[in-house]
Scaffold this motif. Structure first.
Motif, PDB file in Angstrom:
ATOM      1  N   THR A 574       0.834  -1.194   0.000  1.00 22.40           N
ATOM      2  CA  THR A 574       0.000   0.000   0.000  1.00 22.40           C
ATOM      3  C   THR A 574       0.874   1.251   0.000  1.00 22.40           C
ATOM      4  N   ASN A 575       0.364   2.295  -0.624  1.00 18.37           N
ATOM      5  CA  ASN A 575       1.062   3.571  -0.631  1.00 18.37           C
ATOM      6  C   ASN A 575       0.888   4.272   0.706  1.00 18.37           C
ATOM      7  N   VAL A 576       1.856   5.060   1.061  1.00 16.99           N
ATOM      8  CA  VAL A 576       1.838   5.801   2.323  1.00 16.99           C
ATOM      9  C   VAL A 576       1.807   7.280   1.995  1.00 16.99           C
ATOM     10  N   SER A 577       0.809   7.981   2.524  1.00 19.49           N
ATOM     11  CA  SER A 577       0.696   9.433   2.325  1.00 19.49           C
ATOM     12  C   SER A 577       0.982  10.132   3.648  1.00 19.49           C
ATOM     13  N   ILE A 578       1.753  11.202   3.579  1.00 23.27           N
ATOM     14  CA  ILE A 578       2.124  11.971   4.767  1.00 23.27           C
ATOM     15  C   ILE A 578       1.700  13.420   4.547  1.00 23.27           C
ATOM     16  N   THR A 579       1.000  13.951   5.519  1.00 23.59           N
ATOM     17  CA  THR A 579       0.520  15.329   5.478  1.00 23.59           C
ATOM     18  C   THR A 579       1.153  16.110   6.614  1.00 23.59           C
ATOM     19  N   SER A 580       1.823  17.195   6.290  1.00 23.72           N
ATOM     20  CA  SER A 580       2.445  18.071   7.294  1.00 23.72           C
ATOM     21  C   SER A 580       1.764  19.431   7.221  1.00 23.72           C
ATOM     22  N   LEU A 581       1.219  19.841   8.341  1.00 22.92           N
ATOM     23  CA  LEU A 581       0.435  21.070   8.421  1.00 22.92           C
ATOM     24  C   LEU A 581       1.005  21.954   9.525  1.00 22.92           C
ATOM     25  N   VAL A 582       1.274  23.203   9.192  1.00 18.18           N
ATOM     26  CA  VAL A 582       1.770  24.180  10.167  1.00 18.18           C
ATOM     27  C   VAL A 582       0.707  25.259  10.326  1.00 18.18           C
ATOM     28  N   LEU A 583       0.307  25.493  11.566  1.00 19.55           N
ATOM     29  CA  LEU A 583      -0.692  26.500  11.879  1.00 19.55           C
ATOM     30  C   LEU A 583      -0.053  27.577  12.745  1.00 19.55           C
ATOM     31  N   ARG A 584      -0.154  28.792  12.308  1.00 11.76           N
ATOM     32  CA  ARG A 584       0.377  29.941  13.041  1.00 11.76           C
ATOM     33  C   ARG A 584      -0.759  30.613  13.807  1.00 11.76           C
ATOM     34  N   LYS A 585      -0.458  31.111  14.992  1.00  9.35           N
ATOM     35  CA  LYS A 585      -1.382  31.813  15.881  1.00  9.35           C
ATOM     36  C   LYS A 585      -2.357  30.884  16.597  1.00  9.35           C
ATOM     37  N   LEU A 586      -2.357  29.597  16.271  1.00  8.98           N
ATOM     38  CA  LEU A 586      -3.300  28.702  16.919  1.00  8.98           C
ATOM     39  C   LEU A 586      -2.930  28.468  18.382  1.00  8.98           C
ATOM     40  N   ASP A 587      -1.645  28.532  18.699  1.00  3.86           N
ATOM     41  CA  ASP A 587      -1.215  28.244  20.068  1.00  3.86           C
ATOM     42  C   ASP A 587      -1.839  29.197  21.088  1.00  3.86           C
ATOM     43  N   ARG A 588      -2.093  30.445  20.669  1.00  5.13           N
ATOM     44  CA  ARG A 588      -2.686  31.411  21.605  1.00  5.13           C
ATOM     45  C   ARG A 588      -4.177  31.176  21.788  1.00  5.13           C
ATOM     46  N   LEU A 589      -4.763  30.332  20.942  1.00  2.00           N
ATOM     47  CA  LEU A 589      -6.186  30.040  21.042  1.00  2.00           C
ATOM     48  C   LEU A 589      -6.461  28.739  21.778  1.00  2.00           C
ATOM     49  N   LEU A 590      -5.414  27.990  22.079  1.00  2.00           N
ATOM     50  CA  LEU A 590      -5.569  26.745  22.811  1.00  2.00           C
ATOM     51  C   LEU A 590      -5.563  27.028  24.310  1.00  2.00           C
ATOM     52  N   PRO A 591      -6.274  26.249  25.099  1.00  2.00           N
ATOM     53  CA  PRO A 591      -6.276  26.468  26.553  1.00  2.00           C
ATOM     54  C   PRO A 591      -4.876  26.299  27.144  1.00  2.00           C
ATOM     55  N   SER A 592      -4.564  27.086  28.138  1.00  2.21           N
ATOM     56  CA  SER A 592      -3.263  26.983  28.825  1.00  2.21           C
ATOM     57  C   SER A 592      -3.344  25.856  29.851  1.00  2.21           C
ATOM     58  N   SER A 593      -3.435  24.637  29.340  1.00  4.26           N
ATOM     59  CA  SER A 593      -3.570  23.457  30.178  1.00  4.26           C
ATOM     60  C   SER A 593      -2.374  22.555  29.932  1.00  4.26           C
ATOM     61  N   TYR A 594      -1.810  22.055  31.013  1.00  4.03           N
ATOM     62  CA  TYR A 594      -0.590  21.258  30.920  1.00  4.03           C
ATOM     63  C   TYR A 594      -0.747  19.963  31.691  1.00  4.03           C
ATOM     64  N   GLY A 595      -0.182  18.895  31.127  1.00  3.97           N
ATOM     65  CA  GLY A 595      -0.237  17.591  31.750  1.00  3.97           C
ATOM     66  C   GLY A 595       0.646  17.495  32.976  1.00  3.97           C
ATOM     67  N   GLN A 596       0.677  16.291  33.551  1.00  2.00           N
ATOM     68  CA  GLN A 596       1.379  16.110  34.823  1.00  2.00           C
ATOM     69  C   GLN A 596       2.875  16.384  34.705  1.00  2.00           C
ATOM     70  N   GLY A 597       3.466  16.042  33.585  1.00  3.31           N
ATOM     71  CA  GLY A 597       4.903  16.217  33.466  1.00  3.31           C
ATOM     72  C   GLY A 597       5.346  17.649  33.345  1.00  3.31           C
ATOM     73  N   LEU A 598       4.419  18.589  33.131  1.00  6.28           N
ATOM     74  CA  LEU A 598       4.778  19.985  32.916  1.00  6.28           C
ATOM     75  C   LEU A 598       4.497  20.853  34.128  1.00  6.28           C
ATOM     76  N   GLY A 599       3.674  20.384  35.041  1.00 13.93           N
ATOM     77  CA  GLY A 599       3.390  21.163  36.241  1.00 13.93           C
ATOM     78  C   GLY A 599       2.584  22.404  35.948  1.00 13.93           C
ATOM     79  N   ASP A 600       2.764  23.424  36.767  1.00 18.60           N
ATOM     80  CA  ASP A 600       1.970  24.653  36.664  1.00 18.60           C
ATOM     81  C   ASP A 600       2.797  25.862  36.282  1.00 18.60           C
ATOM     82  N   SER A 601       3.937  25.658  35.667  1.00 11.58           N
ATOM     83  CA  SER A 601       4.777  26.791  35.283  1.00 11.58           C
ATOM     84  C   SER A 601       4.109  27.603  34.182  1.00 11.58           C
ATOM     85  N   VAL A 602       4.611  28.807  33.996  1.00 10.90           N
ATOM     86  CA  VAL A 602       4.122  29.674  32.928  1.00 10.90           C
ATOM     87  C   VAL A 602       4.970  29.426  31.691  1.00 10.90           C
ATOM     88  N   TYR A 603       4.320  29.018  30.604  1.00  4.38           N
ATOM     89  CA  TYR A 603       5.032  28.650  29.382  1.00  4.38           C
ATOM     90  C   TYR A 603       4.664  29.588  28.241  1.00  4.38           C
TER      91      TYR A 603
END
Length: 1003
Positions: A574-603
Motif C-alpha cells: 500500500t502507498n503511504v501518504s504523509i501530510t504536514s500542516l503548520v498552523l500559526r497563531k493557533l497556540d494562543r487560542l488553545l487552553p493553557s492546560s498542561y499535563g502532569q509532566g509539565l506542572g503549573d509553570s508559565v510557558y
C-alpha cells in the motif's frame, strides 16, 4: 391525420446518446401499445408460420404507431392490421389494445417516453437513461429520455414485492422511529429518502448520529433516534426487485414542542404611557401536521397571520394596553393531540417603579422595568434575539445573546443534518467547504465564529465516518477558511467564544488536522501556503524512504520521519501518504492546560503548531518516531504535543513520549517523539529541578521555624502581663502574637501537606491547600495591621486611638480579609479544575488561583515600604515643636530598626521568590529563598520577641527574681509614644506612659 404503417417495437439496451430536457408540449406524440391477436406466436417475436389456418391463439405483440398530432385515440378506434415477418403468414386481426407508453419527440430529436398506469420501464433501461417528469406516472422509472433511433416500451408491472410499515404514523418527540420493509423477493440497491415539509426534493438518509440502517434476508429497517419535527415528512424506500425499481412511501408526523415555537418576545415589560400598543409573535415551522393557532386573552387585540419561508407566524397586536400584569398564551391545536400552550408574560410599569430609559445606541431598547430583560430582533440577514437586562438600580447592563449570520447558520444546519444522517456526504461536504471560505469573511460576532467552527468540526466527523476523500479545491477552501479564522480578533471574537466553549481551539485543531489528511491519492503531492497556514503532502511508495519536510516559517521548522518508522506501513504494497500542516497563531487560542509532566509553570510557545499525519490503506497511524527542529526558541524548552483527551476532552499540552535532544545553549530545539499528532515547543524560564538538598533545607527550616514559634508562644505565656500593660504595647504584642499563631499553623500545615494524597478528589489535600492559603495570608494581613497603626500615628499625631475599636479593626483585617480571598479562590477555581497544583496540595498557577495569594502579599509589602518611607521622612524633617534633633534622630533609628526587623521577614523573602519565577537566575537565589522563607519563625523569635528589652527584663525578673525599672518601655512602644505625644520642651527625652496608655483609662 396521417397514420403510419405499424411496426414491431423491440426493446433495446444502452448506451444511447443523451438529449436535453424540453417541454412536452413542443413535441409530436407517439404511442406504443400492446395488441392481442388470433394468430399464434410469442410476445415480441415473429409469428409461428407453421400454425394452421383458423387457429385462435391468444398472444401479445408490441406495435409502435406514429401520429402527426394528438388525435391518436380516434385512430386507435379503427381496425388495425399489424404486419408480420412473412407474406405467407396467415391473416390475423387485433381483438384488443392495451396502451403501455406515450412518447413525445422534442425538436432536437430527444424523445420523452412516459409509462401509462400499470406499466414501467425495467431497471436495466432505467439505469441507463435520464429521468423526466410526466403527469401520467409518479413511479421511479415512469418517464425516461431517449435518443433516436432508440425504441423501447414500458413493461407490465408485477405485484408489489414488499410492504413498508412503521410503528406509529404520529411519533412523539424524543422517541425512536422504526420503518420496516418486508420483501417477498430478493432486493438490490436499497436506499431510504426523506422529503421534509416544504422540501422540493427527497434527501438521502445515511448512517449517522441519529440514523441507523439494518438489513437481513427479506427485511430492512430504518431507525431514527431522538426524533423531532426536523425528521417529519414523507419517507421513501427505493429498491430493485424482479427487474423493476420500486418505491414505497410512508408519511411520518411529529408534534411540535414548546421549544420549537419561536416567541418574540418571550417576556415583556412596558409602560402604557409611552407604548400604549405592542405586538407579540408566535412562529411555527412548516410541518405535516395541521395546527390551529390562537391567542388569549384577545380583548383589545387583533391577530394576523404572516407567512415566512419555512414557517408561519401568528402576530397579536395589542391595541389597548392592559391595566395590570398579564400573561398572554399562544395555543396550538392539532386534531388528536394535546394542545400546546406557549405563554408570554407582559409586565406593566407602574408609577414609582425603577426603570431603564429608552436607548437607541445600537438597537432600539424601550423603557424596561428594573430586574427585567428586554429583547429585540436581530438585524437583517442575521438570526436570533439580542437581550439586555435592566439592573436593579435602573441602569442598562451589557447586551448579550447571539445574532448569527443567516448564511453561516444555514451551513451549520446543513453540516449538522449531514452528521445526523441526512444528505449525500460525498457531494455536500465539498460544497459546504467551498461556501465556508466565503462565509468566513462575514464573521463579526462570537456566535458567528462558534457556528463556523462547529460546521468545520461536523464536516471532519462526516468525512471520517463516510470515508470521503477530498479533492484539491475542497482542501484549498478549508485552508483558506482556517487562515481567515486564525486572523480574527482575539479580544472581541475568540475570547468570548472560548468563554462559551473552552475547547473551541482544540476542536479546530482536530478538525483541520482530520480534513487535511483526507486528500485524494491522485492529488498528491500538494503544497499550499498562506500567512497562517502551510501544508505539504507527499505520497510515498510501498517501500518508503526517509521523509523530510521543511517550512520557511519564522522561526524555521523542519521534520524528519526515519525509514524504519514508515517501512512497516507499506509491507502489503500500500502507498503511504504523509501530510504536514503548520498552523500559526493557533497556540494562543488553545487552553493553557498542561499535563502532569509539565506542572503549573508559565510557558510560552513559538507561535507554531506542527501537525503530522500518516495514512496507509485508508487508515491513519499515530505511532512512529518523528524528529523535529524548532528554531529560535529560548529559555528552557519542552517538547510537547496536544493531547485532545486531557482535562475531560478539553485538551492540553503533554510531554509524554517526547524528549529534547538539543543542547541547552543551542538556538534550535530538536524534539524526538514516538507518536504522530500536533506538536509544538513550550519554553519556560530556567527553573531549578527538584533536588534532595533543597527539599531537606525546606524541611529543616520549617521544623526550626515551628520550634521557634512554639518557644515564642511559651515566652509570651510567661511575660504577657508585664509587657502588655499599656495600650500601645498591648496592641503591638497582640498583633505579633497573632502573627506567631498564624505562621505556626501555616508552617505545620505546609510541612504535612506532602504526606497527603494529591488531587482535587482528596478532601484532605483540598483542606490543606485552603488552610495554607488562608493562614499565610492572615500572617501578612496582621503585619499590615501593624504598619497601618504606625501610619495612623504618623499622619494623626494628636489623635489617640480607642483600644477596643482598633482591636476590632485589626481582627477584621487579620482574619476576615484573608478568609475572603481564600474563599473566593476556592469558589472560582475549584469548579474549573484550576485550584490545585498538579501533584501537590497548593494553589495552581495556570488559572489564576495562585495570584489570589501573590497579589495581596505584594500589595502588603508595597504598603509596608510606603509606611517606612513616611516614617523616615517624618523623622528627618520634623516640625519645630517636635523636640531636639538628636532625640528625633534617636527615634528615627528606633523606627528603622523596628520596621526592618519585620519587613524583611515577610516581604523581601517573598519578593526574592517572585524573582526566581520571573527571571532567569542561577541556583543561588533559590537556596537563599528557601533558607529565609522556611526560617521565618526563628527571625520572629529573635527580633520580634527576645530583642524586646521589656520582654528580656520580664524574663530576668521571673527567673532571676530581679526587679527591673518600671519606666522601661518596649522598642515599638517607644517610637509610638515619641510620635503620638507632643513634646513641650527639649528636656522631654523619653516621655512616660500616660494613664490611658497604662490601661487605667477606658478606650
Amino acid at each position: 391525420m396521417t397514420q403510419a404503417s405499424p411496426q414491431v417495437a423491440w426493446g433495446r439496451r444502452c448506451p444511447w446518446k443523451k438529449c436535453g430536457v424540453s417541454p412536452l408540449s413542443e413535441v409530436s406524440p407517439r404511442a406504443l401499445f400492446q395488441g392481442q391477436s388470433q394468430a399464434g406466436g410469442e410476445s415480441g417475436q415473429q409469428l409461428n408460420q407453421k400454425s394452421g389456418a383458423g387457429e385462435s391463439v391468444l398472444v401479445s405483440v408490441y406495435v409502435q404507431l406514429d401520429f402527426s398530432n394528438q388525435t391518436w385515440p380516434l385512430t386507435l378506434s379503427r381496425t388495425l392490421t399489424p404486419p408480420f415477418a412473412s407474406a405467407s403468414s396467415p391473416p390475423a386481426s387485433l381483438a384488443g389494445l392495451g396502451l403501455t407508453t406515450e412518447c413525445n419527440v422534442h425538436h432536437d430529436g430527444c424523445t420523452y417516453c412516459a409509462c401509462l398506469p400499470g406499466y414501467q420501464w425495467n431497471a436495466s433501461v432505467c439505469s441507463c437513461r435520464r429521468p423526466c417528469r410526466s403527469p401520467r406516472s409518479r413511479g421511479p422509472c415512469g418517464c425516461l429520455v431517449f435518443s433516436p433511433p432508440e425504441a423501447g416500451y414500458c413493461q407490465l408491472l408485477p405485484p408489489v414485492p414488499g410492504t413498508l410499515s412503521l410503528n406509529s404514523q404520529v411519533q412523539m418527540p424524543g422517541n425512536t422511529l422504526n420503518l420496516t420493509l418486508v420483501t417477498s423477493h430478493e432486493t438490490t440497491n436499497l436506499n431510504w429518502f426523506l422529503r421534509p415539509a416544504g422540501s422540493p426534493r427527497p434527501i438521502l438518509l445515511q448512517p449517522g448520529t441519529q440514523v441507523s440502517l439494518t438489513s437481513s434476508p427479506g427485511q430492512a429497517v430504518l431507525s431514527i433516534l431522538n426524533i423531532s419535527h426536523k425528521w417529519a415528512g414523507e419517507y421513501t424506500c427505493r429498491f430493485e426487485a424482479q427487474g423493476f425499481r420500486w418505491e414505497l412511501y410512508q408519511v411520518v408526523k411529529v408534534p411540535l414542542q414548546a421549544t420549537d415555537v419561536a416567541r418574540l418576545p418571550d417576556q415583556l415589560s412596558i409602560s402604557c404611557a409611552t407604548s400604549p400598543s405592542f405586538q407579540l409573535s408566535c412562529c411555527l415551522p412548516s410541518t405535516h401536521l395541521v395546527y390551529t393557532a390562537s391567542w388569549s386573552p384577545t380583548e383589545g387585540s387583533k391577530a394576523s397571520l404572516v407567512n415566512t419561508p419555512g414557517s408561519w407566524c401568528l402576530v397579536l397586536t395589542v391595541q389597548r394596553c392592559p391595566a395590570a400584569d398579564t400573561t398572554y398564551t399562544c395555543e396550538l391545536q392539532s386534531p388528536g393531540l394535546t394542545p400546546l400552550r406557549v405563554p408570554v408574560s407582559v409586565t406593566i410599569i407602574q408609577d414609582g417603579d425603577a426603570t431603564c430609559p429608552e436607548d437607541s445606541s445600537a438597537v432600539a431598547w424601550n423603557v424596561t422595568k428594573a430586574g427585567h430583560v428586554a429583547q429585540a430582533p436581530c438585524p437583517v440577514n442575521r438570526t436570533g434575539v439580542v437581550k439586555r437586562t435592566c439592573g436593579p438600580d435602573g441602569s442598562w447592563e451589557p447586551i448579550h445573546g447571539g445574532c448569527t449570520d443567516t448564511g453561516v447558520l444555514a451551513l451549520f444546519h446543513r453540516a449538522w443534518l449531514l452528521r445526523a444522517g441526512q444528505g449525500w456526504p460525498a457531494v455536500e461536504a465539498p460544497q459546504i467547504l467551498a461556501e465556508l471560505s466565503e462565509q468566513a469573511k462575514v464573521v463579526s460576532s462570537p456566535s458567528d465564529l462558534l457556528a463556523l467552527l462547529g460546521t468545520i468540526s461536523f464536516l471532519a466527523k462526516v468525512v471520517v465516518d463516510a470515508r470521503i476523500q477530498l479533492n484539491r479545491s475542497a482542501l484549498e477552501a478549508l485552508l483558506k477558511t482556517t487562515d481567515k479564522v486564525l486572523d480574527l480578533d482575539t479580544s472581541s471574537l475568540w475570547t468570548p467564544a472560548r468563554a462559551q466553549k473552552p475547547s473551541t481551539g482544540s476542536d479546530l485543531l482536530l478538525a483541520v488536522e482530520t480534513l487535511a489528511r483526507s486528500l485524494c491519492p491522485q492529488d498528491h503531492p500538494f503544497s499550499f501556503s498562506l500567512q497562517n497556514v502551510r501544508l505539504q503532502t507527499q505520497l510515498l511508495g510501498p517501500f518508503p524512504a526517509d521523509y523530510r519536510v521543511s517550512f520557511p516559517t519564522r522561526p524555521p521548522l523542519r521534520a524528519h520521519i526515519p525509514r524504519c518508522s514508515l517501512a512497516p506501513l507499506g509491507r502489503n504494497g500500500t502507498n503511504v501518504s504523509i501530510t504536514s500542516l503548520v498552523l500559526r497563531k493557533l497556540d494562543r487560542l488553545l487552553p493553557s492546560s498542561y499535563g502532569q509532566g509539565l506542572g503549573d509553570s508559565v510557558y510560552a510557545t513559538p507561535g507554531l503548531v506542527l501537525a503530522i499525519s500518516v495514512m496507509a490503506g485508508g487508515q491513519a497511524f499515530d505511532q512512529g518516531e518523528v524528529v523535529m527542529d524548532f528554531g529560535g526558541t529560548g529559555g528552557t524548552p519542552h517538547c510537547v504535543f496536544w493531547d485532545h483527551s486531557l482535562f475531560r476532552g478539553k485538551g492540553g499540552w503533554s510531554d509524554e513520549g517526547c524528549q529534547v535532544q538539543t543542547a541547552r545553549a543551542s538556538p534550535t530545539t530538536r524534539c524526538v517523539c514516538r507518536h504522530l499528532t500536533a506538536f509544538s515547543v513550550l519554553t519556560s524560564p530556567d527553573t531549578v529541578p527538584e533536588n534532595l538538598t533543597l527539599e531537606r533545607l525546606s524541611q529543616v527550616g520549617l521544623g526550626a521555624s515551628i520550634v521557634a514559634l512554639l518557644v515564642c508562644l511559651g515566652v509570651y505565656r510567661l511575660v504577657w502581663r508585664v509587657v502588655a500593660q499599656s495600650k500601645v504595647a498591648y496592641l503591638r504584642h497582640t498583633a505579633l502574637l497573632n502573627v506567631v499563631l498564624c505562621l505556626l499553623a501555616a508552617d505545620a500545615c505546609f510541612l504535612g501537606a506532602p504526606l497527603l494524597p494529591p488531587g482535587p478528589r482528596s478532601p484532605l489535600c483540598l483542606a490543606a491547600a485552603f488552610l495554607c492559603h488562608f493562614l499565610y495570608l492572615a500572617t501578612f494581613f496582621w503585619m499590615l495591621a501593624q504598619a497601618l497603626m504606625l501610619a495612623h500615628q504618623l499622619l494623626f499625631v494628636f489623635d489617640q486611638l480607642s483600644q477596643c475599636r482598633v482591636l476590632s479593626l485589626m481582627v477584621v483585617l487579620g482574619y476576615v480579609c484573608p478568609m475572603g480571598f481564600a474563599g473566593a479562590a476556592l469558589a472560582l477555581y475549584l469548579p474549573r479544575g484550576q485550584y490545585l497544583r498538579e501533584g501537590a496540595c497548593w494553589l495552581s498557577g495556570k488559572g489564576g488561583a495562585l495570584y489570589t495569594f501573590v497579589g495581596p502579599v505584594l500589595a502588603i509589602v508595597a504598603v509596608n515600604g510606603l509606611v517606612l518611607a513616611m516614617a523616615v521622612r517624618k523623622l528627618l524633617r520634623p516640625s519645630p515643636s517636635e523636640g531636639p534633633r538628636a532625640e528625633r534622630r534617636q527615634a528615627l533609628l528606633a523606627v528603622i530598626k523596628a520596621l526592618l526587623v519585620l519587613t524583611p521577614i515577610f516581604g523581601l523573602t517573598w519578593g526574592l521568590g517572585l524573582a526566581t519565577l520571573l527571571e532567569e537566575v542561577s541556583t543561588v537565589p533559590h537556596y537563599i529563598f528557601t533558607i529565609l522563607n522556611t526560617t521565618q519563625g526563628v527571625f520572629i523569635l529573635l527580633f520580634g520577641c527576645l530583642m524586646d528589652k521589656k520582654v528580656r527584663e520580664a524574663l530576668l525578673k521571673r527567673f532571676c527574681r530581679s526587679q527591673s525599672p518600671n519606666s522601661t518601655i518596649s522598642l515599638v512602644s517607644y517610637w509610638l509614644q515619641i510620635l503620638s505625644s507632643p513634646t513641650k520642651g527639649s528636656d522631654a527625652a523619653v516621655p512616660q506612659p500616660s494613664r490611658e496608655e497604662t490601661g487605667t483609662a477606658r478606650g
